[in-house]
Design an enzyme around this catalytic site. Structure first.
Site, PDB file in Angstrom:
ATOM      1  CD  GLN A   1      -1.212  17.527 -44.330  1.00  0.00           C
ATOM      2  OE1 GLN A   1      -1.134  18.760 -44.470  1.00  0.00           O
ATOM      3  NE2 GLN A   1      -2.296  16.849 -44.677  1.00  0.00           N
TER       4      GLN A   1
ATOM      5  CG  ASN B   1      -2.099  12.718 -44.304  1.00  0.00           C
ATOM      6  OD1 ASN B   1      -1.995  13.918 -44.617  1.00  0.00           O
ATOM      7  ND2 ASN B   1      -2.193  11.741 -45.189  1.00  0.00           N
TER       8      ASN B   1
ATOM      9  CB  CYS C   1       3.106  17.909 -47.524  1.00  0.00           C
ATOM     10  SG  CYS C   1       2.082  19.237 -46.851  1.00  0.00           S
ATOM     11  N   GLY C   2       2.989  19.861 -50.495  1.00  0.00           N
ATOM     12  CA  GLY C   2       3.497  21.069 -51.152  1.00  0.00           C
ATOM     13  C   GLY C   2       3.549  22.267 -50.219  1.00  0.00           C
ATOM     14  CG  ASN C   3       0.000  24.351 -49.003  1.00  0.00           C
ATOM     15  OD1 ASN C   3       0.316  25.202 -49.833  1.00  0.00           O
ATOM     16  ND2 ASN C   3      -1.213  23.832 -48.955  1.00  0.00           N
TER      17      ASN C   3
ATOM     18  CG  ASN D   1       0.410  13.938 -52.885  1.00  0.00           C
ATOM     19  OD1 ASN D   1       0.738  14.451 -53.927  1.00  0.00           O
ATOM     20  ND2 ASN D   1      -0.193  14.628 -51.920  1.00  0.00           N
TER      21      ASN D   1
ATOM     22  CG  HIS E   1      -3.504  15.200 -56.075  1.00  0.00           C
ATOM     23  ND1 HIS E   1      -4.037  16.005 -55.101  1.00  0.00           N
ATOM     24  CD2 HIS E   1      -2.196  15.034 -55.729  1.00  0.00           C
ATOM     25  CE1 HIS E   1      -3.100  16.337 -54.222  1.00  0.00           C
ATOM     26  NE2 HIS E   1      -1.976  15.752 -54.581  1.00  0.00           N
TER      27      HIS E   1
ATOM     28  CD  GLU F   1      -4.556  18.112 -47.810  1.00  0.00           C
ATOM     29  OE1 GLU F   1      -3.860  17.272 -47.206  1.00  0.00           O
ATOM     30  OE2 GLU F   1      -4.279  19.321 -47.868  1.00  0.00           O
TER      31      GLU F   1
ATOM     32  CB  CYS G   1      -4.388  20.669 -51.074  1.00  0.00           C
ATOM     33  SG  CYS G   1      -3.512  19.126 -51.410  1.00  0.00           S
ATOM     34  N   GLY G   2      -1.173  22.140 -51.489  1.00  0.00           N
ATOM     35  CA  GLY G   2      -0.163  22.530 -52.474  1.00  0.00           C
ATOM     36  C   GLY G   2      -0.073  21.540 -53.616  1.00  0.00           C
ATOM     37  CB  THR G   3       0.426  17.851 -53.811  1.00  0.00           C
ATOM     38  OG1 THR G   3      -0.484  17.567 -52.728  1.00  0.00           O
ATOM     39  CG2 THR G   3       1.863  17.768 -53.324  1.00  0.00           C
ATOM     40  N   GLY G   4      -2.309  19.499 -54.408  1.00  0.00           N
ATOM     41  CA  GLY G   4      -3.622  19.537 -55.057  1.00  0.00           C
ATOM     42  C   GLY G   4      -3.725  20.672 -56.067  1.00  0.00           C
TER      43      GLY G   4
HETATM   44  N1  LIG Z   1      -3.169  14.666 -47.514  1.00  0.00           N
HETATM   45  C1  LIG Z   1      -2.071  14.528 -48.486  1.00  0.00           C
HETATM   46  C2  LIG Z   1      -0.725  14.986 -47.867  1.00  0.00           C
HETATM   47  C3  LIG Z   1      -0.671  16.495 -47.664  1.00  0.00           C
HETATM   48  C4  LIG Z   1      -0.765  17.248 -48.955  1.00  0.00           C
HETATM   49  C5  LIG Z   1      -1.131  18.721 -48.854  1.00  0.00           C
HETATM   50  N2  LIG Z   1      -1.300  19.248 -47.535  1.00  0.00           N
HETATM   51  C6  LIG Z   1      -0.192  19.591 -49.691  1.00  0.00           C
HETATM   52  O1  LIG Z   1       0.014  20.763 -49.360  1.00  0.00           O
HETATM   53  O2  LIG Z   1       0.292  19.066 -50.731  1.00  0.00           O
HETATM   54  C7  LIG Z   1      -1.956  13.043 -48.888  1.00  0.00           C
HETATM   55  O3  LIG Z   1      -2.339  12.189 -48.105  1.00  0.00           O
HETATM   56  O4  LIG Z   1      -1.471  12.795 -50.014  1.00  0.00           O
END
Ligand SMILES: N[C@H](CCC[C@H](N)C(=O)O)C(=O)O
Length: 289
Positions: free
Chosen positions: A46, A66, A76-78, A172, A174, A223, A232-235
């Site tokens: 990103q 992205n 984007c969490g991370n 976002n 998931h 992702e 993936c932080g939000t993941g």
């Molecule tokens: N690819 C994700 C955005 C980056 C999320 C990820 N890198 C994180 O750390 O949350 C999306 O399109 O929703």
């Protein structure tokens, strides 16, 4: 245009970070994709852009694109952990705790004494329409009062695979499915089919969750518009929240990703998700765009 950038990562999820606090950066999709390109550009999952605050009560605006598509995304969490490390290291703030505005929310970021960062990721959202996810015609399997939706991955000769997913938005979208062993999970084959599944109108991030214990999991994420990332932080937030709702996990969980460990805490509906993890600066550079 000559552009200064900082290369960073949060648990191996990597970023190009740009300072647009003095003057707005109007980068085209092609320029953003070049920054993300690992051969012709810098290379990153990103692109993160630091902008001046656009409203009272926040310190900065936090924008995320992205790298593969150049499309702007909601969260984007991370990247948020790298954001606070960046603004501190570049003298844009002296504070350990800052508040930032994203396209659809606000986040509080706190730099810890040990160098890790804790982020208040706000409350998860479960209503399918707010992902968006279209469950019409599907009958979910209820586990501990929470829905697991049967996604038909069959596309012609691909056979009738069905992925049973929990859906969660952290800003976002998931889709989280449980697997016995992440290292043997069908991330490369099922990930892209879940990512673009027709029931997700804005596509989706696909998380593959292995439950090790009630306080420890392993996670791989394919992702949206990035493919499999090292973390993936939000993941991680979405997977732990789904695991808690499904009755598989306690309220504080260590998430082992291929790039490092994130700690996620959630005390249930009505509470924010807290994410703690690393934020690392790799190098500074300049690129001609
Ligand atoms: N690819 C994700 C955005 C980056 C999320 C990820 N890198 C994180 O750390 O949350 C999306 O399109 O929703």
């Amino acid at each position: 245009m000559r552009l200064r950038f900082t290369k960073m990562h949060g648990a191996g999820n990597d970023f190009v970070v740009l300072d647009a606090t003095q003057a707005p950066l109007a980068l085209s999709r092609d320029q953003l994709r070049l920054l993300g390109d690992r051969r012709f550009g810098v290379g990153a999952d990103q692109i993160l852009v630091v902008e001046a605050a656009d409203r009272p009560g926040v310190d900065f605006r936090y924008r995320i694109f992205n790298g593969a598509s150049g499309d702007e995304v909601e969260q984007c969490g991370n990247g948020s952990r790298c954001f606070v490390r960046y603004v501190r290291d570049h003298g844009l703030s002296e504070r350990d705790t800052i508040r930032v505005a994203t396209v659809n929310n606000e986040l509080e970021l706190r730099l810890q004494a040990d160098g890790r960062v804790t982020v208040d990721m706000n409350q998860p959202v479960f209503e399918p329409a707010r992902l968006p996810f279209d469950p019409s015609g599907l009958v979910p399997r209820m586990v501990n009062g929470f829905e697991l939706w049967p996604l038909d991955l069959g596309d012609g000769d691909a056979g009738g695979d069905t992925a049973e997913v929990a859906v969660v938005s952290m800003g976002n979208p998931h889709a989280v499915l449980r697997v016995p062993e992440v290292d043997a999970a069908p991330v490369a084959s099922w990930g892209p089919r879940i990512e673009v599944h027709a029931r997700f109108a804005r596509k989706v991030n696909a998380g593959f969750l292995q439950v090790v214990s009630r306080s420890e999991v392993k996670l791989r994420v394919f992702e949206r518009d990035a493919g499999e990332t090292l973390a993936c932080g939000t993941g991680a937030c979405a997977a732990v929240v789904a695991g808690i709702r499904l009755g598989w996990l306690d309220s504080k969980v260590d998430v082992h990703t291929r790039g490092g460990v994130l700690t996620i805490e959630w005390n249930g509906p009505g509470h924010s998700v807290l994410m703690t993890g690393p934020a690392v600066t790799v190098f500074e550079g300049e690129i001609e765009l």
